[in-house]
Write a protein that holds these residues in place. Structure first.
Motif, short mmCIF file in Angstrom:
data_model
loop_
_atom_site.label_atom_id
_atom_site.label_comp_id
_atom_site.label_asym_id
_atom_site.label_seq_id
_atom_site.Cartn_x
_atom_site.Cartn_y
_atom_site.Cartn_z
N ALA A 240 22.29 27.29 -20.09
CA ALA A 240 21.10 26.47 -20.84
C ALA A 240 21.83 25.74 -22.12
CB ALA A 240 20.11 27.39 -21.09
N TYR A 241 23.07 25.48 -22.08
CA TYR A 241 23.70 25.12 -23.00
C TYR A 241 24.70 23.78 -22.77
CZ TYR A 241 27.44 24.56 -26.75
OH TYR A 241 28.10 24.18 -27.61
N LEU B 186 14.68 18.00 -21.52
CA LEU B 186 15.68 19.22 -21.54
C LEU B 186 16.61 19.20 -22.54
CD1 LEU B 186 16.35 19.74 -17.72
CD2 LEU B 186 15.00 21.14 -19.37
N TYR B 187 16.09 18.91 -23.69
CA TYR B 187 17.00 19.03 -25.22
C TYR B 187 15.69 19.76 -26.09
CZ TYR B 187 20.86 18.46 -27.79
OH TYR B 187 22.17 18.47 -28.57
N VAL B 188 15.96 21.08 -26.25
CA VAL B 188 14.66 21.88 -26.82
C VAL B 188 15.48 22.65 -28.13
CG1 VAL B 188 13.03 23.29 -26.80
CG2 VAL B 188 13.48 22.09 -24.82
N GLY B 189 14.65 22.61 -29.34
CA GLY B 189 15.14 23.26 -30.48
C GLY B 189 14.17 24.66 -31.12
N VAL B 190 14.65 25.49 -31.03
CA VAL B 190 13.39 26.43 -31.72
C VAL B 190 14.12 27.05 -33.12
CG1 VAL B 190 12.35 28.68 -31.49
CG2 VAL B 190 13.16 27.43 -29.16
N GLU B 191 13.51 26.49 -34.09
CA GLU B 191 13.71 26.73 -35.34
C GLU B 191 13.25 28.27 -36.17
OE1 GLU B 191 13.53 24.73 -39.91
OE2 GLU B 191 12.37 23.98 -38.29
N ARG C 148 22.46 39.15 -21.74
CA ARG C 148 21.65 39.35 -20.64
C ARG C 148 21.93 37.91 -19.69
NH1 ARG C 148 19.18 41.56 -24.62
NH2 ARG C 148 17.84 43.18 -24.26
N ARG C 149 23.02 37.54 -20.02
CA ARG C 149 23.65 36.37 -19.14
C ARG C 149 22.92 35.13 -18.95
NH1 ARG C 149 24.57 40.76 -14.76
NH2 ARG C 149 26.28 41.80 -15.59
N ILE C 150 22.48 34.64 -20.41
CA ILE C 150 21.88 33.26 -20.38
C ILE C 150 22.83 32.77 -21.71
CG2 ILE C 150 20.02 31.81 -21.06
CD1 ILE C 150 18.23 33.80 -19.30
N PRO D 191 22.47 21.75 -18.07
CA PRO D 191 22.63 20.96 -17.15
C PRO D 191 21.25 20.47 -16.52
CG PRO D 191 24.13 22.47 -16.73
CD PRO D 191 22.95 23.08 -17.77
N LEU D 192 21.33 19.04 -16.22
CA LEU D 192 19.85 18.39 -15.65
C LEU D 192 19.57 18.93 -14.41
CD1 LEU D 192 19.94 14.99 -17.01
CD2 LEU D 192 19.55 17.11 -18.19
N ALA D 193 20.49 19.96 -13.77
CA ALA D 193 20.23 20.56 -12.39
C ALA D 193 19.10 21.86 -12.77
CB ALA D 193 21.51 21.17 -11.94
N PHE D 194 18.82 21.90 -13.97
CA PHE D 194 18.02 23.23 -14.26
C PHE D 194 16.45 22.92 -13.61
CE2 PHE D 194 16.17 25.90 -17.69
CZ PHE D 194 16.92 26.77 -17.92
N ASP D 195 16.23 23.86 -12.81
CA ASP D 195 15.01 23.79 -11.93
C ASP D 195 14.04 24.83 -12.28
OD1 ASP D 195 15.77 26.22 -10.83
OD2 ASP D 195 16.65 25.25 -9.22
N SER D 196 12.90 24.64 -11.46
CA SER D 196 11.59 25.69 -11.96
C SER D 196 12.17 27.09 -11.87
CB SER D 196 10.48 25.37 -11.10
OG SER D 196 10.80 25.58 -9.64
#
Length: 449
Positions: A72-73, A377-382, A407-409, A426-431
């Motif tokens: 997710a990076y 698919l660009y998210v920030g958690v402050e 936890r392997r993410i 990556p934009l291949a990120f699916d549901s």
């Protein structure tokens, strides 16, 4: 010199501490030692315990033991790690020929036409390079030639590249890499910074005007405003839509040009459009792009309004041996094929909405989460020490990043205080990937948030 290096690395997000080398598993420890013996200065590894990968597919990476990590990076393999269509296209071209732009290549012309077709009609000329740094370097050379100015405006913690020229307007590189005297910084578009009674567009316009005035007072005519439409290094600020128009109007009024750095925000990363600037309804004078163009092949591009670049082209020779080579073009064309065949932009919209909604639900009651923000698919958690003071909490962010890695993410951190979780798959990120991510994040939130 050592203390300068230490200061520079303070803001390196999610960095492995070399002092912990002895705590690593024996095989990994040996490889890292060998790496330290041969690599030059400035290299760093990610995570409290670095990880090695030997293969990938889609949004997944696999270590030597076959463990599946959810990526997710990494935005470079935008259509997915080892996408078979891209792999086949590059392999086929490599087995045929690899030439450069000094020779006629119909494939180069075809690709340039397809790429430009994704842009507004006025952006009709493209030059190729090998990296985002090279693209931004060329863009600024052209901007200076066209305007006759030297002044540059960037956001306060922006990153635009690593060449000496581009590093001079990349504040995020830190004190060890000083800004040029012709560079002025302004705040990122954070609505919380707007004075009472004002609006974000007015605030951003006033900052640009103030930077222009200060440049002129010191003898610098404005050349360009350059922004990343995701404000990735500033902490990820993608909304509200529309503030950019006022900034660009101010730049044009002063005789400067606007450069949209789309290395991070382009190629449908933000969901609603192919390019980040399009969300704001502005027409840049120059657009730069990089990493995702070739899904891992080193290629980048600069797109111009012809009236901005034509005189430069008539007076200055530009040739780059590997830029626009047959193999790079094959990779770029294959990426566009995948965008069309897999409706990538819609996938980004759907899964981005689900990801943000899930994160907002998980963190709604947390006193340590100031905002969940982003687009596509660009998210920030402050993360903050409390919602009242909004004091950044880098330590908590670092714990969450490493808990996710255990936890392997894979995620990382961003922002000047490195307290914003950076989620940029990556934009291949699916549901299914969204579900796995949210379930794991919820587990960690129970402990940390």
């Amino acid at each position: 010199m050592a203390s300068m290096l230490s200061r520079a690395l303070v803001n390196y997000p999610n960095r492995f501490d070399p002092a912990a080398l002895g705590e690593l598993p024996e095989r990994l420890q040996s490889t890292v030692k060998r790496r330290n013996n041969v690599l030059g200065p400035g290299y760093a590894l990610n995570y409290r315990e670095p990880v090695e990968f030997v293969s990938g597919r889609g949004a997944h990476l696999f270590d030597p033991d076959g463990n599946d990590y959810l990526d997710a990076y990494n935005n470079v393999p935008c259509v997915g790690h080892a996408h078979p269509h891209v792999v086949e296209a590059v392999s086929r071209q490599m087995a045929a020929v690899n030439t450069n732009t000094r020779y006629v290549q119909e494939s180069l012309v075809d690709y340039a036409e397809r790429l430009l077709a994704t842009m507004p009609e006025a952006l009709s000329k493209v030059s190729f390079a090998c990296s985002g740094s090279e693209a931004n370097d060329l863009a600024m050379r052209v901007a200076r030639f066209h305007t006759g100015g030297e002044g540059i405006i960037v956001t306060r913690w922006a990153y635009h590249g690593l060449t000496r020229e581009v590093a001079s307007f990349s504040p995020t590189l830190g004190a060890g890499s000083p800004l040029g005297p012709n560079v002025r910084v302004i705040d990122a578009p954070d609505p919380r910074l707007v004075p009472p009674g004002s609006s974000l567009p007015d605030y951003m316009r006033s900052q640009v005007r103030g930077a222009i005035n200060d440049l002129e007072r010191h003898g610098y005519r404005l050349a360009a405003l350059i922004t990343d439409c995701a404000h990735s290094s500033d902490g990820i600020f993608t909304d509200p839509v529309g503030y950019l128009r006022d900034m660009v109007e101010e730049v044009h009024a002063a005789g400067g040009v606007y450069i949209a750095d789309e290395v991070q925000s382009g190629f449908a990363r933000l969901g609603e459009s192919m390019w980040g600037f399009s969300r704001h309804g502005v027409l840049p004078d120059i657009v730069t792009m990089g990493k995702p163009m070739g899904n891992g092949m080193p290629m980048s591009g600069v797109v111009f309004r012809p009236e901005v670049c034509d005189e430069f082209g008539q007076n200055v020779r530009y040739f780059n041996t590997f830029a626009g080579s047959s193999i790079a073009v094959a990779a770029g064309a294959a990426v566009l094929d995948v965008f069309e065949a897999e409706n990538v932009q819609q996938r980004v919209l759907d899964n981005g909405r689900a990801l943000r909604a899930g994160l907002e639900e998980i963190t709604r009651e947390s006193p340590y989460v100031a905002q969940v923000r982003g687009s596509g698919l660009y998210v920030g958690v402050e993360l903050v020490k409390d919602r009242e003071s909004l004091e950044p909490d880098r330590v908590r962010a670092d714990h969450v990043i490493n808990d996710m890695r255990e936890r392997r993410i894979l995620i990382s951190g961003t922002g000047e205080a490195v307290n914003v979780l950076k989620i940029r798959p990556p934009l291949a990120f699916d549901s299914a990937d969204v579900t796995r991510f949210l379930e794991t994040f919820a587990e960690i939130a129970e402990m940390r948030l």
